[in-house]
Scaffold this active site. Sequence first.
Site, PDB file in Angstrom:
ATOM      1  N   ASP A 265      35.714  37.574  57.271  1.00 25.73           N
ATOM      2  CA  ASP A 265      35.455  38.206  55.984  1.00 25.73           C
ATOM      3  C   ASP A 265      35.548  37.146  54.909  1.00 25.73           C
ATOM      4  O   ASP A 265      36.432  36.290  54.960  1.00 25.73           O
ATOM      5  CB  ASP A 265      36.500  39.295  55.719  1.00 25.73           C
ATOM      6  CG  ASP A 265      36.088  40.597  56.358  1.00 25.73           C
ATOM      7  OD1 ASP A 265      34.914  40.975  56.174  1.00 25.73           O
ATOM      8  OD2 ASP A 265      36.924  41.198  57.036  1.00 25.73           O
TER       9      ASP A 265
ATOM     10  N   GLU B  12      41.574  37.687  37.539  1.00 23.19           N
ATOM     11  CA  GLU B  12      40.414  37.115  36.862  1.00 23.19           C
ATOM     12  C   GLU B  12      40.760  36.824  35.403  1.00 23.19           C
ATOM     13  O   GLU B  12      40.437  35.778  34.861  1.00 23.19           O
ATOM     14  CB  GLU B  12      39.224  38.089  36.909  1.00 23.19           C
ATOM     15  CG  GLU B  12      38.542  38.185  38.242  1.00 23.19           C
ATOM     16  CD  GLU B  12      39.144  39.271  39.132  1.00 23.19           C
ATOM     17  OE1 GLU B  12      40.262  39.750  38.818  1.00 23.19           O
ATOM     18  OE2 GLU B  12      38.506  39.634  40.130  1.00 23.19           O
TER      19      GLU B  12
ATOM     20  N   ALA C 240      40.091  50.006  34.722  1.00 26.61           N
ATOM     21  CA  ALA C 240      38.958  50.099  35.635  1.00 26.61           C
ATOM     22  C   ALA C 240      37.845  50.930  35.011  1.00 26.61           C
ATOM     23  O   ALA C 240      36.693  50.807  35.377  1.00 26.61           O
ATOM     24  CB  ALA C 240      39.408  50.708  36.955  1.00 26.61           C
TER      25      ALA C 240
ATOM     26  N   MET D 132      36.708  46.369  30.444  1.00 29.98           N
ATOM     27  CA  MET D 132      36.722  45.358  29.377  1.00 29.98           C
ATOM     28  C   MET D 132      38.155  45.181  28.923  1.00 29.98           C
ATOM     29  O   MET D 132      38.976  46.087  29.041  1.00 29.98           O
ATOM     30  CB  MET D 132      35.917  45.846  28.153  1.00 29.98           C
ATOM     31  CG  MET D 132      34.439  45.730  28.283  1.00 29.98           C
ATOM     32  SD  MET D 132      33.644  45.936  26.680  1.00 29.98           S
ATOM     33  CE  MET D 132      34.247  47.487  26.111  1.00 29.98           C
ATOM     34  N   SER D 133      38.423  44.035  28.372  1.00 26.65           N
ATOM     35  CA  SER D 133      39.701  43.868  27.689  1.00 26.65           C
ATOM     36  C   SER D 133      39.389  43.187  26.362  1.00 26.65           C
ATOM     37  O   SER D 133      38.275  42.699  26.163  1.00 26.65           O
ATOM     38  CB  SER D 133      40.646  43.000  28.522  1.00 26.65           C
ATOM     39  OG  SER D 133      40.102  41.700  28.657  1.00 26.65           O
TER      40      SER D 133
ATOM     41  N   ASP E 216      40.662  45.604  58.379  1.00 31.09           N
ATOM     42  CA  ASP E 216      41.811  46.427  58.041  1.00 31.09           C
ATOM     43  C   ASP E 216      41.441  47.849  57.660  1.00 31.09           C
ATOM     44  O   ASP E 216      42.281  48.729  57.661  1.00 31.09           O
ATOM     45  CB  ASP E 216      42.643  45.774  56.944  1.00 31.09           C
ATOM     46  CG  ASP E 216      41.843  45.559  55.678  1.00 31.09           C
ATOM     47  OD1 ASP E 216      40.639  45.894  55.672  1.00 31.09           O
ATOM     48  OD2 ASP E 216      42.407  45.052  54.696  1.00 31.09           O
TER      49      ASP E 216
END
Lengths: 553, 711
Positions: B330, B371, B403, B407-408, B546
Amino acid sequence: MSPVLAGVLQLLALIGALALAYVPLGNYMARVYSSEKHVRVEKWIYKGIGANPDTEMRWTAYLRGVLAFSAAGVLFLYLLQRLQGGLPGSLGFSSIEPAQAFDTAASFVTNTNWQSYSGEQAMGHVVQTAGLAVQNFVSAAVGIAVAVALVRGFARSRTGELGNFWADLVRGTVRVLVPVAAVAAVVLVACGAIQNFSGIHEVGQFMGGSQQWNGGAVASQEAIKELGTNGGGYFNANSAHPFENPTPFTNLFEIFLILVIPLALTRTFGVMVGSVKQGYAILATMVTIWVGFVALMMWTEFAHHGPALQAAGGAMEGKETRFGVGGSALFGVSTTLTSTGAVDSFHSSFTGLGGGITMLGMMLGEIAPGGVGSGLYGMLIMAIIAVFIAGLMVGRTPEYLGKKIGPREIKLAACYILVTPALVLIFTAASMALPTPPDSMLNSGAHGFSEVLYAFTSASNNNGSAFAGLNANTDWYNTTTGLAMLLGRFMPMVFVLALAGSLAGQRPVPATAGTLRTEKPLFTGLLVGAILIITGLTYFPALALGPLAEGLA
Amino acid sequence: MTTRREIHEDSMSTATPTRAPHSGVPTGHAPAEDRVGAGLFDPGQLLRSLPDAFRKLDPRVMVKSPVMFVVLVGSVLTTVFSCQDPGDWFGWAISAWLWLTVIFANLAEAVAEGRGKAQADTLRKAKTDTVARRLLGDGSEERIPGTGLTIGDLVVCEAGDVIPGDGDVVEGVASVDESAITGESAPVIRESGGDRSAVTGGTKVLSDRIVIRITTKPGETFIDRMINLVEGAARQKTPNEIALNILLASLTIVFLLACATLPPFADYAGTHLTMVVLVALLVCLIPTTIGALLSAIGIAGMDRLVQRNVLAMSGRAVEAAGDVSTLLLDKTGTITLGNRQAAEFVPVRGTTEAEVADAAQLSSLADETPEGRSVVVLAKEKYGLRERHQGELVGAEWIEFTAQTRMSGVDVGARKIRKGAAGSVLAWVRERGGTVAEDADRIAHRISAAGGTPLLVAVQDDEGARVLGVVHLKDVVKEGMRERFDELRRMGIKTVMITGDNPLTAKAIAEEAGVDDFLAEATPEDKMALIKREQAGGKLVAMTGDGTNDAPALAQADVGVAMNTGTSAAKEAGNMVDLDSNPTKLIEIVEIGKQLLITRGALTTFSIANDVAKYFAIIPALFAAVYPGLDKLNIMQLSSPDSAILSAVIFNALIIIALVPLALRGVRYRPMSADRMLRRNLGIYGLGGLIAPFIGIKIIDVLISLIPGIG
């Protein structure tokens, strides 16, 4: 020219001739066993025996064919000998006693050609030609058929089918053995071997007294005797007899015939599995051992001490002057490494170590290059064992030619390599332990032991040569060697065919950089080492008490 | 894996619910020695395992190893014969050393098993009988012993409770201490639904309340299987081990024949061989070295996996790992660090990089996702912007990343800065009637094409709302991955990267990481199809997974490593579980599998090669008296026949003990082509095996000849 130089030149000439024949004969055999067509003679034969040559057989069916055909052969040959007294063309020889008839029947059907009789004093034209000579062809063809079935096991995947036994048997005889033997017979006749149906001639000798000369279809039988790695001589003296092997050239030519099919089959193998390099690797293994043995033999036979031997240019006792030490050493090694068993000199009279080399040659299991067919399958079994150990050492489940060597494959290969040592050692031990069998020995001490060890080594490995000295025409030896030959021939075939079936059913594993490269010299070296060590270890104590005790004295 | 990735890509955040696997730490290029082969051998273990070694003398146990069983029978025989001739020191000496040979073999196995026992004891402690709070149909609870649970029962666990059995969380979320099985003390989050729902019996709930549906019968739980596994109780012979056992048995039969047929030959030659001598010869010839160490090698191989926190459900899987020719890896967490990181700030026309960096940093201060943090870090490292804190700006209104908004940002007075997913930021700008620079779109496309993710930075101030620039988020390939893939290629293993990314992105990352192939926009069905395609070509496939939707593929793969953080469906389907949930470990598993086979092959070769020297010691000793010529074979010049035979037997016994550390540690493994590996191992174990006993036997002989009255 010194005898040593002559020996080396003969060796080189032989290698040259074999190299020339290798590719064309190997490719030709691959075509024969892969072809879809039947020639007219073959169709007649299939009609005659009621076989359908186009049905594919699983390994069990193939094995049934091999066993049924061979059983019929033993029975026919036994009856032919037992009834010889009443048959025309029997030169006045009487019927053969049951024990010897069984021994001889087993011997020729198993491609061994162990003879506990003197050909010229026991077998008439009918038995020699219709019985023994026929088996010389078909027993060889059976051997090749089984080898081809194993090769198909490697070449095919996800099928249980191994081809058709009857087609393989008939093709091997009609398209390979008969034509090559016919040409070879003409060459032998041209060089002085005899070919007639005349009777026994009483001939006066220079020194007074008289001698019997038999006529017979000698050259034709001689050709297939060598080509099919059979080895049963028309005459008791076998290829030492001038009617069978008149000149140094025919001597070399006969060695060529002995080696040519077993060696070329490695090419057939390479072509059929789709990688001629794999064939070369097997060839290289065979040739390495063969050349090594020839060199050792020439060294022991030329370098023998003692003034008489030095004056003769080497150990000449029991060797023909027209062949010399070189020609005899070459023949002796080639015949014992190929399950042929023809002799042009007496192995009993070789130096102690030389005799040991002929024995060790057989003990390797007749795989370098071995009998027709049996040499190839025997070598492939050893390759599987070597691949298994080496494969583990590279960290993968061992695989050979894309086929995994798992528990089932190893079980069958292990059974295969158990058969002949068990037969050789148990029968030899019984012969030494029981009260009467030792009476057959001519010599005492280590040499006497070698005679017995040689006899069972020869019979169990289907070689057929005799050490001389041992009187094998007793009920004990006729029966035990007969059993050793039958078990030594057919039990391994059962394991080989079962293995072929198991391999053919597998899905191939693609080769990667992590795969053991079995076409490389490193693997060839490993294979040679594995063969020498595994067989060497098995027989070392026995060899120590026979040829080594004698040779190191 | 797939589900997690999809969520992650949509939300542009990894609100990692569990402790991050090792992926957070660059794996780097650890020295080969550290990767495989660790596990120190402590001589004290030999002593501690001695009682077990004696216990294993039970013939019913011994018969499982045909080679050592023959030695046991031989020891009994020589002892009986020595009793008949009690004055013969030689018979007693041989008997003693034959018994030692058997004990040494048992000791090797006992030591290998002993290492797992300690671990098993720890696990048993975790398994102490727990009380389960079973939920009844009417919502009430009853207290029953954990062993009384059946599949399908619902149990409640609250902070402080030990989870009574394996199961899936069906309600609630809790932090769980799994250190009992993983050895990792940081708690993990378990929640209903999704890929984090599996809980293991014996672990402890630290906070909150969860309802668990029991999925495993008591006695068959993960921890039970683990105990069996590390103790070696559940060990079954693997195909290669079976095949090797067959080969060793057949060699034993061959040598049995060679020895059993010797007395008539010897009698004929005029010398009588005693039973003691024959047994000594036999034991020297049969492959005792590998026969003695074979099961220890297998146990130690499993143990090496356990030491790396990998549980193999079958030895077959470990062996298959050595044969793997295709690795499905993965992308996220295995090849890349898992978190995309800011790599550059690209301004649109009319702005500068520094402006973008400044705005991006400010707007990311309220973004706690990896991020977001990486933007702050980049601004500091590349543009020297001091890291500011939320409290520094007076009157600032922070807009947290969620979510939903994706944006922040921050509002300082009239100046509003936003950073986030392209769609959200564009919508924000347009809402405010702002302009979108025409090159913003172009830059965003360029970044996407290169495998990155563009984040837009926008501002609204007195000049209106507008896009300032683009943050280039990049999947960062772990350090050392390219070298690893090169190694794998040399070993003949193809690597395929599996990713949900689009083909363009996938290609860029595949090239950067150096994998052989990639599967982009992979669905579970695609993965399954790929595995089947590879297998149809005869290849063995290994993969990690998983998620529940990984389960079919995990079951189909020859080696399926389930992450311990994964669902119980995934753990059931795979044949290995990685307690660290570190997908990179697949590579180590392959190496351990190979090492296991190599160790067996090397010691087999060594064992067989040893025989040559033993013959040169024993044969002249037996027969030189009747055939003096055979003394020429006594190339070691051993002092006397008795000493020669005894030396060979002693060497044969001691070599077992000498090789125990190697059997436990495994032959040193380095990734290289099969050809080179064969040459190396043949040189060391083949040639070494030929030569070593000549030297060893000679030394022992010299020592024996020093004993007064002997030799």
